[in-house]
Scaffold this motif. Sequence first.
Motif, mmCIF file in Angstrom:
data_model
loop_
_atom_site.group_PDB
_atom_site.id
_atom_site.type_symbol
_atom_site.label_atom_id
_atom_site.label_comp_id
_atom_site.label_asym_id
_atom_site.label_seq_id
_atom_site.Cartn_x
_atom_site.Cartn_y
_atom_site.Cartn_z
ATOM 1 N N SER A 224 18.890 14.356 -23.566
ATOM 2 C CA SER A 224 19.436 15.221 -24.604
ATOM 3 C C SER A 224 20.775 15.776 -24.114
ATOM 4 O O SER A 224 21.010 15.901 -22.904
ATOM 5 N N LEU A 225 21.615 16.128 -25.055
ATOM 6 C CA LEU A 225 22.904 16.721 -24.715
ATOM 7 C C LEU A 225 22.708 18.034 -23.955
ATOM 8 O O LEU A 225 23.437 18.332 -23.013
ATOM 9 N N THR A 226 21.693 18.780 -24.340
ATOM 10 C CA THR A 226 21.382 20.049 -23.674
ATOM 11 C C THR A 226 21.079 19.845 -22.195
ATOM 12 O O THR A 226 21.423 20.687 -21.365
ATOM 13 N N MET A 227 20.448 18.738 -21.864
ATOM 14 C CA MET A 227 20.118 18.464 -20.469
ATOM 15 C C MET A 227 21.286 17.807 -19.725
ATOM 16 O O MET A 227 21.471 18.035 -18.532
ATOM 17 N N ALA A 228 22.070 16.989 -20.415
ATOM 18 C CA ALA A 228 23.167 16.272 -19.762
ATOM 19 C C ALA A 228 24.332 17.194 -19.405
ATOM 20 O O ALA A 228 24.992 16.992 -18.379
ATOM 21 N N THR A 229 24.587 18.198 -20.222
ATOM 22 C CA THR A 229 25.761 19.055 -20.009
ATOM 23 C C THR A 229 25.748 19.762 -18.651
ATOM 24 O O THR A 229 26.747 19.708 -17.934
ATOM 25 N N PRO A 230 24.654 20.410 -18.244
ATOM 26 C CA PRO A 230 24.684 21.032 -16.910
ATOM 27 C C PRO A 230 24.807 20.007 -15.780
ATOM 28 O O PRO A 230 25.399 20.291 -14.738
ATOM 29 N N LEU A 231 24.264 18.810 -15.991
ATOM 30 C CA LEU A 231 24.401 17.765 -14.970
ATOM 31 C C LEU A 231 25.870 17.378 -14.789
ATOM 32 O O LEU A 231 26.349 17.223 -13.661
ATOM 33 N N VAL A 232 26.574 17.238 -15.893
ATOM 34 C CA VAL A 232 28.006 16.923 -15.831
ATOM 35 C C VAL A 232 28.754 18.064 -15.149
ATOM 36 O O VAL A 232 29.643 17.824 -14.323
ATOM 37 N N ALA A 233 28.381 19.299 -15.459
ATOM 38 C CA ALA A 233 29.039 20.444 -14.830
ATOM 39 C C ALA A 233 28.873 20.415 -13.314
ATOM 40 O O ALA A 233 29.830 20.665 -12.572
ATOM 41 N N VAL A 234 27.681 20.091 -12.847
ATOM 42 C CA VAL A 234 27.447 20.014 -11.396
ATOM 43 C C VAL A 234 28.299 18.903 -10.791
ATOM 44 O O VAL A 234 28.930 19.094 -9.748
ATOM 45 N N MET A 235 28.334 17.738 -11.438
ATOM 46 C CA MET A 235 29.121 16.619 -10.908
ATOM 47 C C MET A 235 30.602 16.967 -10.860
ATOM 48 O O MET A 235 31.282 16.682 -9.865
ATOM 49 N N LEU A 236 31.112 17.587 -11.925
ATOM 50 C CA LEU A 236 32.527 17.961 -11.929
ATOM 51 C C LEU A 236 32.814 19.041 -10.891
ATOM 52 O O LEU A 236 33.858 19.010 -10.236
ATOM 53 N N TYR A 237 31.888 19.982 -10.732
ATOM 54 C CA TYR A 237 32.054 21.004 -9.696
ATOM 55 C C TYR A 237 32.119 20.347 -8.315
ATOM 56 O O TYR A 237 32.960 20.696 -7.488
ATOM 57 N N GLU A 238 31.244 19.393 -8.095
ATOM 58 C CA GLU A 238 31.210 18.696 -6.805
ATOM 59 C C GLU A 238 32.531 17.965 -6.557
ATOM 60 O O GLU A 238 33.072 17.997 -5.452
ATOM 61 N N ILE A 239 33.063 17.334 -7.587
ATOM 62 C CA ILE A 239 34.353 16.649 -7.466
ATOM 63 C C ILE A 239 35.453 17.660 -7.174
ATOM 64 O O ILE A 239 36.280 17.457 -6.289
ATOM 65 N N ALA A 240 35.462 18.754 -7.916
ATOM 66 C CA ALA A 240 36.521 19.750 -7.776
ATOM 67 C C ALA A 240 36.537 20.405 -6.405
ATOM 68 O O ALA A 240 37.605 20.721 -5.886
ATOM 69 N N THR A 241 35.374 20.606 -5.823
ATOM 70 C CA THR A 241 35.318 21.308 -4.543
ATOM 71 C C THR A 241 35.314 20.362 -3.343
ATOM 72 O O THR A 241 35.446 20.818 -2.211
ATOM 73 N N ALA A 242 35.208 19.069 -3.592
ATOM 74 C CA ALA A 242 35.183 18.104 -2.491
ATOM 75 C C ALA A 242 36.569 17.795 -1.959
ATOM 76 O O ALA A 242 36.714 17.249 -0.887
#
Length: 142
Positions: free
Chosen positions: A115-133
């Motif tokens: 569901s979009l509701t479940m995918a959105t926080p997953l994308v946020a974590v991945m983007l956060y990981e990219i941004a801070t790496a």
Amino acid sequence: MTSHHRRTVSIDASFLLRKFPDLARLLRQGYDPDEVGQAWMNQARRTASRQQSQRRSHGAEEDWEQAKAVLHQVLHTDDPNFNVIRGLLFARPDIQTPVLVSTLSLWLAGHLGLSLTMATPLVAVMLYEIATAQDLPLETAN
């Protein structure tokens, strides 16, 4: 023909932490982004009905790694299988973090059968990981 020029995208980690307070809370508690992503993927897979999720689930860690690998292919390669999502992402010259989150979430939800509701926080974590790496802005294939 595949274009080999690169587009620079900056990911605003502070936006992600403001928009996703659960992520900020878990990071403050000492959890690694991968631990958060795996836990949220596990929750997403448990929540998804069998009808909704056509893909086989191997386990939270493998599913999380698969999701990260797919996002990597979208953002860091010229793989033609992902030209459509790249076209949507980079149709405008300046892509902002909110647009990245919403566009990638909608696409990844369909790609992974979540569901979009479940995918959105997953994308946020991945983007956060990219941004801070890394300290430099993300360079993406266009």
